[in-house]
Design a protein around this motif. Structure first.
Motif, PDB file in Angstrom:
ATOM      1  N   GLY A  24      -6.725 -55.234  75.667  1.00  0.00           N
ATOM      2  CA  GLY A  24      -5.408 -55.788  75.375  1.00  0.00           C
ATOM      3  C   GLY A  24      -4.455 -55.242  76.318  1.00  0.00           C
ATOM      4  O   GLY A  24      -4.648 -54.567  77.229  1.00  0.00           O
ATOM      5  N   PHE A  25      -3.147 -55.598  75.901  1.00  0.00           N
ATOM      6  CA  PHE A  25      -1.899 -55.179  76.861  1.00  0.00           C
ATOM      7  C   PHE A  25      -0.587 -55.150  76.042  1.00  0.00           C
ATOM      8  O   PHE A  25      -0.569 -55.980  74.887  1.00  0.00           O
ATOM      9  CB  PHE A  25      -1.777 -55.686  78.097  1.00  0.00           C
ATOM     10  CG  PHE A  25      -1.650 -57.436  77.942  1.00  0.00           C
ATOM     11  CD1 PHE A  25      -0.264 -57.734  77.882  1.00  0.00           C
ATOM     12  CD2 PHE A  25      -2.721 -58.194  77.950  1.00  0.00           C
ATOM     13  CE1 PHE A  25      -0.038 -59.039  77.652  1.00  0.00           C
ATOM     14  CE2 PHE A  25      -2.324 -59.402  77.796  1.00  0.00           C
ATOM     15  CZ  PHE A  25      -1.118 -60.018  77.697  1.00  0.00           C
ATOM     16  N   GLY A  26       0.365 -54.463  76.205  1.00  0.00           N
ATOM     17  CA  GLY A  26       1.497 -54.704  75.577  1.00  0.00           C
ATOM     18  C   GLY A  26       2.634 -55.262  76.429  1.00  0.00           C
ATOM     19  O   GLY A  26       2.421 -55.555  77.719  1.00  0.00           O
ATOM     20  N   TYR A  27       3.674 -55.470  75.861  1.00  0.00           N
ATOM     21  CA  TYR A  27       4.915 -56.287  76.279  1.00  0.00           C
ATOM     22  C   TYR A  27       5.994 -56.202  75.643  1.00  0.00           C
ATOM     23  O   TYR A  27       5.913 -55.769  74.385  1.00  0.00           O
ATOM     24  CB  TYR A  27       4.351 -57.924  76.451  1.00  0.00           C
ATOM     25  CG  TYR A  27       4.197 -58.609  75.108  1.00  0.00           C
ATOM     26  CD1 TYR A  27       5.191 -59.573  74.532  1.00  0.00           C
ATOM     27  CD2 TYR A  27       2.731 -58.454  74.851  1.00  0.00           C
ATOM     28  CE1 TYR A  27       4.787 -60.192  73.406  1.00  0.00           C
ATOM     29  CE2 TYR A  27       2.426 -59.411  73.349  1.00  0.00           C
ATOM     30  CZ  TYR A  27       3.375 -59.943  72.738  1.00  0.00           C
ATOM     31  OH  TYR A  27       3.335 -60.581  71.873  1.00  0.00           O
ATOM     32  N   PHE A  28       7.326 -56.666  76.072  1.00  0.00           N
ATOM     33  CA  PHE A  28       8.304 -56.547  75.272  1.00  0.00           C
ATOM     34  C   PHE A  28       9.146 -57.947  74.981  1.00  0.00           C
ATOM     35  O   PHE A  28       8.861 -58.800  75.753  1.00  0.00           O
ATOM     36  CB  PHE A  28       9.470 -55.832  76.047  1.00  0.00           C
ATOM     37  CG  PHE A  28       9.107 -54.176  76.348  1.00  0.00           C
ATOM     38  CD1 PHE A  28       9.310 -53.431  75.064  1.00  0.00           C
ATOM     39  CD2 PHE A  28       8.300 -53.922  77.216  1.00  0.00           C
ATOM     40  CE1 PHE A  28       8.792 -52.152  75.238  1.00  0.00           C
ATOM     41  CE2 PHE A  28       8.006 -52.699  77.504  1.00  0.00           C
ATOM     42  CZ  PHE A  28       8.137 -51.636  76.588  1.00  0.00           C
ATOM     43  N   ASP A  48       4.005 -63.938  68.029  1.00  0.00           N
ATOM     44  CA  ASP A  48       3.327 -65.152  67.967  1.00  0.00           C
ATOM     45  C   ASP A  48       2.697 -65.775  69.349  1.00  0.00           C
ATOM     46  O   ASP A  48       3.338 -65.272  70.355  1.00  0.00           O
ATOM     47  CB  ASP A  48       4.085 -66.196  67.233  1.00  0.00           C
ATOM     48  CG  ASP A  48       4.777 -65.611  65.891  1.00  0.00           C
ATOM     49  OD1 ASP A  48       4.036 -64.965  65.163  1.00  0.00           O
ATOM     50  OD2 ASP A  48       5.636 -66.118  65.586  1.00  0.00           O
ATOM     51  N   ALA A  49       1.891 -66.743  69.099  1.00  0.00           N
ATOM     52  CA  ALA A  49       1.458 -67.261  70.593  1.00  0.00           C
ATOM     53  C   ALA A  49       1.278 -68.921  70.275  1.00  0.00           C
ATOM     54  O   ALA A  49       0.989 -69.415  69.410  1.00  0.00           O
ATOM     55  CB  ALA A  49      -0.053 -66.792  70.704  1.00  0.00           C
ATOM     56  N   GLN A  88      11.139 -52.494  67.759  1.00  0.00           N
ATOM     57  CA  GLN A  88      12.255 -52.392  68.740  1.00  0.00           C
ATOM     58  C   GLN A  88      11.850 -53.299  70.127  1.00  0.00           C
ATOM     59  O   GLN A  88      12.100 -53.018  71.235  1.00  0.00           O
ATOM     60  CB  GLN A  88      12.233 -50.883  69.250  1.00  0.00           C
ATOM     61  CG  GLN A  88      13.098 -49.938  68.323  1.00  0.00           C
ATOM     62  CD  GLN A  88      13.326 -48.597  68.677  1.00  0.00           C
ATOM     63  OE1 GLN A  88      12.936 -48.457  69.970  1.00  0.00           O
ATOM     64  NE2 GLN A  88      13.719 -47.724  67.798  1.00  0.00           N
ATOM     65  N   GLY A  89      11.142 -54.447  69.750  1.00  0.00           N
ATOM     66  CA  GLY A  89      10.877 -55.573  70.597  1.00  0.00           C
ATOM     67  C   GLY A  89       9.874 -55.222  71.608  1.00  0.00           C
ATOM     68  O   GLY A  89       9.381 -55.797  72.311  1.00  0.00           O
ATOM     69  N   SER A  90       8.799 -54.291  70.989  1.00  0.00           N
ATOM     70  CA  SER A  90       7.594 -53.996  71.683  1.00  0.00           C
ATOM     71  C   SER A  90       6.415 -54.474  70.903  1.00  0.00           C
ATOM     72  O   SER A  90       6.453 -54.416  69.755  1.00  0.00           O
ATOM     73  CB  SER A  90       7.203 -52.368  72.034  1.00  0.00           C
ATOM     74  OG  SER A  90       7.524 -51.842  70.641  1.00  0.00           O
ATOM     75  N   TYR A  91       5.480 -55.213  71.939  1.00  0.00           N
ATOM     76  CA  TYR A  91       4.326 -55.625  71.147  1.00  0.00           C
ATOM     77  C   TYR A  91       2.958 -55.320  71.959  1.00  0.00           C
ATOM     78  O   TYR A  91       3.238 -55.064  73.107  1.00  0.00           O
ATOM     79  CB  TYR A  91       4.450 -57.281  70.880  1.00  0.00           C
ATOM     80  CG  TYR A  91       5.742 -57.769  70.203  1.00  0.00           C
ATOM     81  CD1 TYR A  91       5.473 -58.096  69.056  1.00  0.00           C
ATOM     82  CD2 TYR A  91       6.899 -57.935  71.054  1.00  0.00           C
ATOM     83  CE1 TYR A  91       6.702 -58.237  68.069  1.00  0.00           C
ATOM     84  CE2 TYR A  91       7.996 -58.258  70.004  1.00  0.00           C
ATOM     85  CZ  TYR A  91       7.834 -58.361  68.714  1.00  0.00           C
ATOM     86  OH  TYR A  91       9.167 -58.754  68.033  1.00  0.00           O
ATOM     87  N   SER A 122      -0.173 -61.016  68.002  1.00  0.00           N
ATOM     88  CA  SER A 122       0.122 -59.311  68.409  1.00  0.00           C
ATOM     89  C   SER A 122       0.651 -58.602  67.367  1.00  0.00           C
ATOM     90  O   SER A 122       1.258 -58.972  66.336  1.00  0.00           O
ATOM     91  CB  SER A 122       1.143 -59.559  69.599  1.00  0.00           C
ATOM     92  OG  SER A 122       0.646 -60.152  70.602  1.00  0.00           O
ATOM     93  N   GLU A 123       0.336 -57.347  67.605  1.00  0.00           N
ATOM     94  CA  GLU A 123       0.890 -56.155  66.461  1.00  0.00           C
ATOM     95  C   GLU A 123       2.505 -55.909  67.217  1.00  0.00           C
ATOM     96  O   GLU A 123       2.709 -55.815  68.401  1.00  0.00           O
ATOM     97  CB  GLU A 123       0.223 -55.090  66.889  1.00  0.00           C
ATOM     98  CG  GLU A 123      -1.400 -55.288  66.216  1.00  0.00           C
ATOM     99  CD  GLU A 123      -2.227 -53.942  66.614  1.00  0.00           C
ATOM    100  OE1 GLU A 123      -1.693 -52.885  66.224  1.00  0.00           O
ATOM    101  OE2 GLU A 123      -3.239 -54.246  66.887  1.00  0.00           O
ATOM    102  N   ASP A 124       3.409 -55.953  66.094  1.00  0.00           N
ATOM    103  CA  ASP A 124       4.772 -55.522  66.339  1.00  0.00           C
ATOM    104  C   ASP A 124       4.901 -54.042  66.245  1.00  0.00           C
ATOM    105  O   ASP A 124       4.653 -53.384  65.144  1.00  0.00           O
ATOM    106  CB  ASP A 124       5.545 -56.232  65.125  1.00  0.00           C
ATOM    107  CG  ASP A 124       6.817 -56.277  65.452  1.00  0.00           C
ATOM    108  OD1 ASP A 124       7.376 -55.099  66.178  1.00  0.00           O
ATOM    109  OD2 ASP A 124       7.896 -56.814  65.178  1.00  0.00           O
TER     110      ASP A 124
END
Length: 147
Positions: free
Chosen positions: A142-146, A44-45, A105-108, A100-102
């Motif tokens: 885009g970009f990834g995050y945990f 979410d944002a 294991q906590g990565s988005y 964001s796409e889930d």
């Protein structure tokens, strides 16, 4: 008196429904974007946009209501299903579920996104990092995050 009334009505109609002004890429109609902050929490944002509105329009927005301001601000942000939490003459705060796409294991993954105007200053906050961009209208990859 009749001309004054007619002039005011025409000015009101033009101000509220005029297309984006060509004065600057950060403008949309009577709104000039100052900055946007996107705080990502899981998928979410929370998004805050600070802006200014043209001087004479402030009174009209207060007089006629904020529905046109709300619609224009949401058009600038360009997020589907954004829920407005706060709106005033200088700022809008929205919340977007599942922006964001889930990946599990906590990565988005925060996908590519196009704003309705050029954002002079964009800050994206994730649990690990803060990214800053200037004069951006699109996240091309885009970009990834945990979480």
């Amino acid at each position: 008196m009749k001309w004054v009334t007619i002039s005011m009505v025409l000015m009101l109609v033009f101000a509220l429904f005029a297309p984006a002004a060509a004065e600057g890429e950060e403008r949309y109609s009577y709104i000039a974007v100052k900055d946007v902050t996107i705080q990502l929490e899981r998928a979410d944002a929370s998004i805050t946009m600070n802006y200014t509105i043209d001087g004479g329009i402030s009174f009209l927005v207060l007089l006629l209501g904020k529905s046109d301001l709300r619609q224009k601000a949401l058009t600038i942000l360009n997020f589907d299903d954004a829920r407005v939490d706060h709106l005033d003459l200088n700022r809008i705060e929205v919340y977007v579920d599942n922006v964001s796409e889930d990946y599990g294991q906590g990565s988005y993954w925060f996908p590519a996104h196009r704003f309705g105007v050029t954002i002079p200053s964009l800050t994206v906050i994730t649990p690990q990092d803060t990214k800053r961009y200037e004069n951006i209208s699109t996240f091309p990859e885009g970009f990834g995050y945990f979480a």
